[in-house]
Write a protein that holds these residues in place. Structure first.
Motif, PDB file in Angstrom:
ATOM      1  N   GLU A  26      57.713  67.921  50.897  1.00  0.00           N
ATOM      2  CA  GLU A  26      56.989  67.300  49.780  1.00  0.00           C
ATOM      3  C   GLU A  26      57.863  67.151  48.524  1.00  0.00           C
ATOM      4  O   GLU A  26      57.793  66.137  47.838  1.00  0.00           O
ATOM      5  CB  GLU A  26      55.686  68.063  49.458  1.00  0.00           C
ATOM      6  CG  GLU A  26      55.914  69.496  49.029  1.00  0.00           C
ATOM      7  CD  GLU A  26      54.608  70.245  48.770  1.00  0.00           C
ATOM      8  OE1 GLU A  26      53.525  69.640  48.756  1.00  0.00           O
ATOM      9  OE2 GLU A  26      54.697  71.479  48.580  1.00  0.00           O
ATOM     10  N   MET A  27      58.678  68.150  48.255  1.00  0.00           N
ATOM     11  CA  MET A  27      59.542  68.082  47.064  1.00  0.00           C
ATOM     12  C   MET A  27      60.547  66.930  47.182  1.00  0.00           C
ATOM     13  O   MET A  27      60.779  66.182  46.224  1.00  0.00           O
ATOM     14  CB  MET A  27      60.286  69.418  46.900  1.00  0.00           C
ATOM     15  CG  MET A  27      61.166  69.480  45.692  1.00  0.00           C
ATOM     16  SD  MET A  27      60.219  69.573  44.182  1.00  0.00           S
ATOM     17  CE  MET A  27      60.129  71.341  43.994  1.00  0.00           C
ATOM     18  N   THR A  28      61.145  66.806  48.370  1.00  0.00           N
ATOM     19  CA  THR A  28      62.123  65.726  48.606  1.00  0.00           C
ATOM     20  C   THR A  28      61.468  64.360  48.456  1.00  0.00           C
ATOM     21  O   THR A  28      62.012  63.460  47.801  1.00  0.00           O
ATOM     22  CB  THR A  28      62.687  65.844  50.049  1.00  0.00           C
ATOM     23  OG1 THR A  28      63.206  67.154  50.217  1.00  0.00           O
ATOM     24  CG2 THR A  28      63.758  64.829  50.321  1.00  0.00           C
ATOM     25  N   VAL A  29      60.291  64.230  49.042  1.00  0.00           N
ATOM     26  CA  VAL A  29      59.578  62.948  48.996  1.00  0.00           C
ATOM     27  C   VAL A  29      59.189  62.624  47.556  1.00  0.00           C
ATOM     28  O   VAL A  29      59.376  61.488  47.086  1.00  0.00           O
ATOM     29  CB  VAL A  29      58.334  63.001  49.918  1.00  0.00           C
ATOM     30  CG1 VAL A  29      57.390  61.834  49.642  1.00  0.00           C
ATOM     31  CG2 VAL A  29      58.768  62.993  51.380  1.00  0.00           C
ATOM     32  N   ARG A  38      60.433  56.012  38.666  1.00  0.00           N
ATOM     33  CA  ARG A  38      60.575  56.580  37.309  1.00  0.00           C
ATOM     34  C   ARG A  38      59.235  56.794  36.627  1.00  0.00           C
ATOM     35  O   ARG A  38      59.115  56.626  35.412  1.00  0.00           O
ATOM     36  CB  ARG A  38      61.477  55.718  36.395  1.00  0.00           C
ATOM     37  CG  ARG A  38      62.704  55.125  36.997  1.00  0.00           C
ATOM     38  CD  ARG A  38      63.576  56.074  37.696  1.00  0.00           C
ATOM     39  NE  ARG A  38      64.229  57.077  36.856  1.00  0.00           N
ATOM     40  CZ  ARG A  38      65.163  57.910  37.322  1.00  0.00           C
ATOM     41  NH1 ARG A  38      65.542  57.849  38.570  1.00  0.00           N
ATOM     42  NH2 ARG A  38      65.696  58.807  36.527  1.00  0.00           N
ATOM     43  N   ASN A  39      58.234  57.155  37.389  1.00  0.00           N
ATOM     44  CA  ASN A  39      56.914  57.376  36.814  1.00  0.00           C
ATOM     45  C   ASN A  39      56.243  58.477  37.643  1.00  0.00           C
ATOM     46  O   ASN A  39      56.139  58.357  38.867  1.00  0.00           O
ATOM     47  CB  ASN A  39      56.123  56.048  36.890  1.00  0.00           C
ATOM     48  CG  ASN A  39      54.698  56.205  36.420  1.00  0.00           C
ATOM     49  OD1 ASN A  39      53.888  56.884  37.054  1.00  0.00           O
ATOM     50  ND2 ASN A  39      54.385  55.570  35.316  1.00  0.00           N
ATOM     51  N   LYS A  40      55.781  59.539  36.963  1.00  0.00           N
ATOM     52  CA  LYS A  40      55.262  60.707  37.686  1.00  0.00           C
ATOM     53  C   LYS A  40      53.986  60.396  38.464  1.00  0.00           C
ATOM     54  O   LYS A  40      53.829  60.846  39.595  1.00  0.00           O
ATOM     55  CB  LYS A  40      55.014  61.858  36.701  1.00  0.00           C
ATOM     56  CG  LYS A  40      56.299  62.461  36.156  1.00  0.00           C
ATOM     57  CD  LYS A  40      56.023  63.563  35.167  1.00  0.00           C
ATOM     58  CE  LYS A  40      57.334  64.060  34.563  1.00  0.00           C
ATOM     59  NZ  LYS A  40      57.143  65.064  33.530  1.00  0.00           N
ATOM     60  N   ASP A  41      53.067  59.622  37.858  1.00  0.00           N
ATOM     61  CA  ASP A  41      51.814  59.296  38.549  1.00  0.00           C
ATOM     62  C   ASP A  41      52.078  58.445  39.788  1.00  0.00           C
ATOM     63  O   ASP A  41      51.503  58.662  40.853  1.00  0.00           O
ATOM     64  CB  ASP A  41      50.854  58.538  37.609  1.00  0.00           C
ATOM     65  CG  ASP A  41      50.327  59.450  36.511  1.00  0.00           C
ATOM     66  OD1 ASP A  41      50.334  60.683  36.710  1.00  0.00           O
ATOM     67  OD2 ASP A  41      49.931  58.931  35.458  1.00  0.00           O
ATOM     68  N   GLN A  42      52.972  57.469  39.607  1.00  0.00           N
ATOM     69  CA  GLN A  42      53.310  56.593  40.733  1.00  0.00           C
ATOM     70  C   GLN A  42      54.007  57.391  41.843  1.00  0.00           C
ATOM     71  O   GLN A  42      53.757  57.165  43.026  1.00  0.00           O
ATOM     72  CB  GLN A  42      54.231  55.479  40.235  1.00  0.00           C
ATOM     73  CG  GLN A  42      53.987  54.161  40.933  1.00  0.00           C
ATOM     74  CD  GLN A  42      54.884  53.071  40.375  1.00  0.00           C
ATOM     75  OE1 GLN A  42      55.342  53.140  39.237  1.00  0.00           O
ATOM     76  NE2 GLN A  42      55.152  52.068  41.178  1.00  0.00           N
ATOM     77  N   ALA A  43      54.866  58.326  41.428  1.00  0.00           N
ATOM     78  CA  ALA A  43      55.563  59.163  42.420  1.00  0.00           C
ATOM     79  C   ALA A  43      54.557  59.995  43.203  1.00  0.00           C
ATOM     80  O   ALA A  43      54.683  60.159  44.422  1.00  0.00           O
ATOM     81  CB  ALA A  43      56.576  60.065  41.719  1.00  0.00           C
TER      82      ALA A  43
ATOM     83  N   GLU B  61      60.404  69.047  39.094  1.00  0.00           N
ATOM     84  CA  GLU B  61      59.681  70.013  39.911  1.00  0.00           C
ATOM     85  C   GLU B  61      58.379  69.335  40.353  1.00  0.00           C
ATOM     86  O   GLU B  61      57.770  68.592  39.572  1.00  0.00           O
ATOM     87  CB  GLU B  61      59.332  71.249  39.087  1.00  0.00           C
ATOM     88  CG  GLU B  61      60.505  72.201  38.862  1.00  0.00           C
ATOM     89  CD  GLU B  61      61.026  72.804  40.153  1.00  0.00           C
ATOM     90  OE1 GLU B  61      60.213  73.266  40.967  1.00  0.00           O
ATOM     91  OE2 GLU B  61      62.264  72.776  40.341  1.00  0.00           O
ATOM     92  N   LEU B  62      57.969  69.585  41.577  1.00  0.00           N
ATOM     93  CA  LEU B  62      56.680  69.045  42.019  1.00  0.00           C
ATOM     94  C   LEU B  62      55.569  69.837  41.327  1.00  0.00           C
ATOM     95  O   LEU B  62      55.484  71.063  41.499  1.00  0.00           O
ATOM     96  CB  LEU B  62      56.558  69.187  43.541  1.00  0.00           C
ATOM     97  CG  LEU B  62      55.216  68.770  44.148  1.00  0.00           C
ATOM     98  CD1 LEU B  62      54.993  67.271  43.992  1.00  0.00           C
ATOM     99  CD2 LEU B  62      55.152  69.148  45.620  1.00  0.00           C
ATOM    100  N   PRO B  63      54.715  69.171  40.534  1.00  0.00           N
ATOM    101  CA  PRO B  63      53.642  69.921  39.859  1.00  0.00           C
ATOM    102  C   PRO B  63      52.686  70.565  40.870  1.00  0.00           C
ATOM    103  O   PRO B  63      52.399  69.971  41.916  1.00  0.00           O
ATOM    104  CB  PRO B  63      52.916  68.832  39.040  1.00  0.00           C
ATOM    105  CG  PRO B  63      53.881  67.705  38.945  1.00  0.00           C
ATOM    106  CD  PRO B  63      54.699  67.747  40.190  1.00  0.00           C
ATOM    107  N   LYS B  64      52.253  71.760  40.540  1.00  0.00           N
ATOM    108  CA  LYS B  64      51.349  72.506  41.419  1.00  0.00           C
ATOM    109  C   LYS B  64      50.097  71.669  41.735  1.00  0.00           C
ATOM    110  O   LYS B  64      49.620  71.656  42.870  1.00  0.00           O
ATOM    111  CB  LYS B  64      50.955  73.812  40.701  1.00  0.00           C
ATOM    112  CG  LYS B  64      50.143  74.766  41.531  1.00  0.00           C
ATOM    113  CD  LYS B  64      51.014  75.538  42.506  1.00  0.00           C
ATOM    114  CE  LYS B  64      50.170  76.429  43.404  1.00  0.00           C
ATOM    115  NZ  LYS B  64      50.857  76.810  44.623  1.00  0.00           N
ATOM    116  N   ASP B  65      49.609  70.985  40.713  1.00  0.00           N
ATOM    117  CA  ASP B  65      48.414  70.168  40.870  1.00  0.00           C
ATOM    118  C   ASP B  65      48.642  69.031  41.897  1.00  0.00           C
ATOM    119  O   ASP B  65      47.773  68.735  42.708  1.00  0.00           O
ATOM    120  CB  ASP B  65      48.029  69.583  39.490  1.00  0.00           C
ATOM    121  CG  ASP B  65      46.734  68.826  39.554  1.00  0.00           C
ATOM    122  OD1 ASP B  65      45.767  69.358  40.134  1.00  0.00           O
ATOM    123  OD2 ASP B  65      46.669  67.688  39.027  1.00  0.00           O
ATOM    124  N   SER B  66      49.839  68.429  41.849  1.00  0.00           N
ATOM    125  CA  SER B  66      50.154  67.347  42.796  1.00  0.00           C
ATOM    126  C   SER B  66      50.220  67.893  44.222  1.00  0.00           C
ATOM    127  O   SER B  66      49.769  67.252  45.173  1.00  0.00           O
ATOM    128  CB  SER B  66      51.490  66.701  42.446  1.00  0.00           C
ATOM    129  OG  SER B  66      51.473  66.201  41.139  1.00  0.00           O
TER     130      SER B  66
END
Lengths: 185, 79
Positions: A26-29, A38-43, B61-66
């Motif tokens: 999940e982190m890699t993806v 370049r957008n957290k929501d889109q990512a 960092e991958l947010p915990k919520d995500s």
């Protein structure tokens, strides 16, 4: 348990094995999706779409490549689809005017390696890559940032080796020029 | 000359690798020879290497919520 065994179990419906696979990738993806869009929501959305696709199509995964390579391909496709929907215009390289004259670039040996916590630098990097077409971003991120070989990058993107090299050259030079201009301001 | 982060050898090896050339091929040897005496080419590769390095260091960092949303979406549990 190794990844191959986890994949086989997940294919048979073992949810614990599937959860292990999701956790390990999940982190890699997420980071790959962020580096393209370049957008957290889109990512986050693309990460969800990617794993939904993975669950749906895992029975088609033949195990001849790494699972991560297969996931990179799915992320790339979702990113490209998302951008096609947006119909955003990006810089065109058709006119071959890719770079400033390299003599005008100045001496980069004196450019400091900023700490990436520097928000101003982050904005410069986001702004620069944001102007680049996602087709070029994907090649640049896979080959240069994530360290895939030219052949692997070609396999993930379905591009020929000359096409990967051409896009990589243009993307690198374009980003360097954009960052260079931002530093001059 | 000011010491650079990367050496000409690394630069020329990288070029040859990118071109799919063997490091001791005539073309690669000619490239190395040129690079040793060309500040423009050295600067080009220093600038590209720093550009790549900036993007390499820019991670999240991958947010915990995500993470939690993903696990719920897939109807999985994470124990």
């Amino acid at each position: 348990m190794n990844e191959k065994d986890l994949v086989e179990k997940a294919k048979k419906g073992n949810k614990q094995a599937l959860a292990e696979l999701v956790k390990s990738h999940e982190m890699t993806v997420y980071n790959f999706a962020f580096k393209i869009c370049r957008n957290k929501d889109q990512a986050e959305n693309i990460m969800q779409e990617t794993f939904l696709s993975m669950v749906k199509s895992l029975h088609q995964f033949d195990g001849n490549s790494k699972l991560s390579t297969w996931l990179y391909r799915i992320v790339s496709n979702h990113c490209l689809m998302a951008y096609r929907k947006m119909k955003k215009h990006f810089i065109s390289f058709d006119d071959e005017k890719v770079s400033e004259n390299d003599n005008k670039i100045g001496d980069w040996s004196t450019v400091p390696s900023f700490a990436i916590e520097n928000q101003e630098l982050k904005d410069i990097l986001d702004n620069a890559i944001g102007k680049l077409s996602p087709d070029y971003r994907i090649v640049f991120i896979l080959r240069d940032v994530n360290g895939f070989s030219t052949e692997e990058t070609g396999n993930i993107t379905n591009l020929s080796i000359p096409a990967v090299k051409s896009r990589l050259y243009r993307a690198r030079t374009f980003l360097r020029d954009e960052i260079n201009m931002a530093f001059k301001k | 000359m000011k010491k650079q982060k990367i050496t000409c050898k690394e630069v020329s090896d990288h070029i040859c690798e990118s071109l799919g050339e063997e490091l001791d091929s005539p073309r690669c040897i000619a490239i190395k020879k040129h690079l040793n005496s060309c500040p423009n080419c050295q600067n080009y590769f220093t600038s590209i290497e720093k550009t790549i390095d900036f993007y390499k260091k820019y991670n999240l960092e991958l947010p915990k919520d995500s993470h939690n949303k993903l696990i719920n979406l897939l109807n999985l549990s994470c124990e």
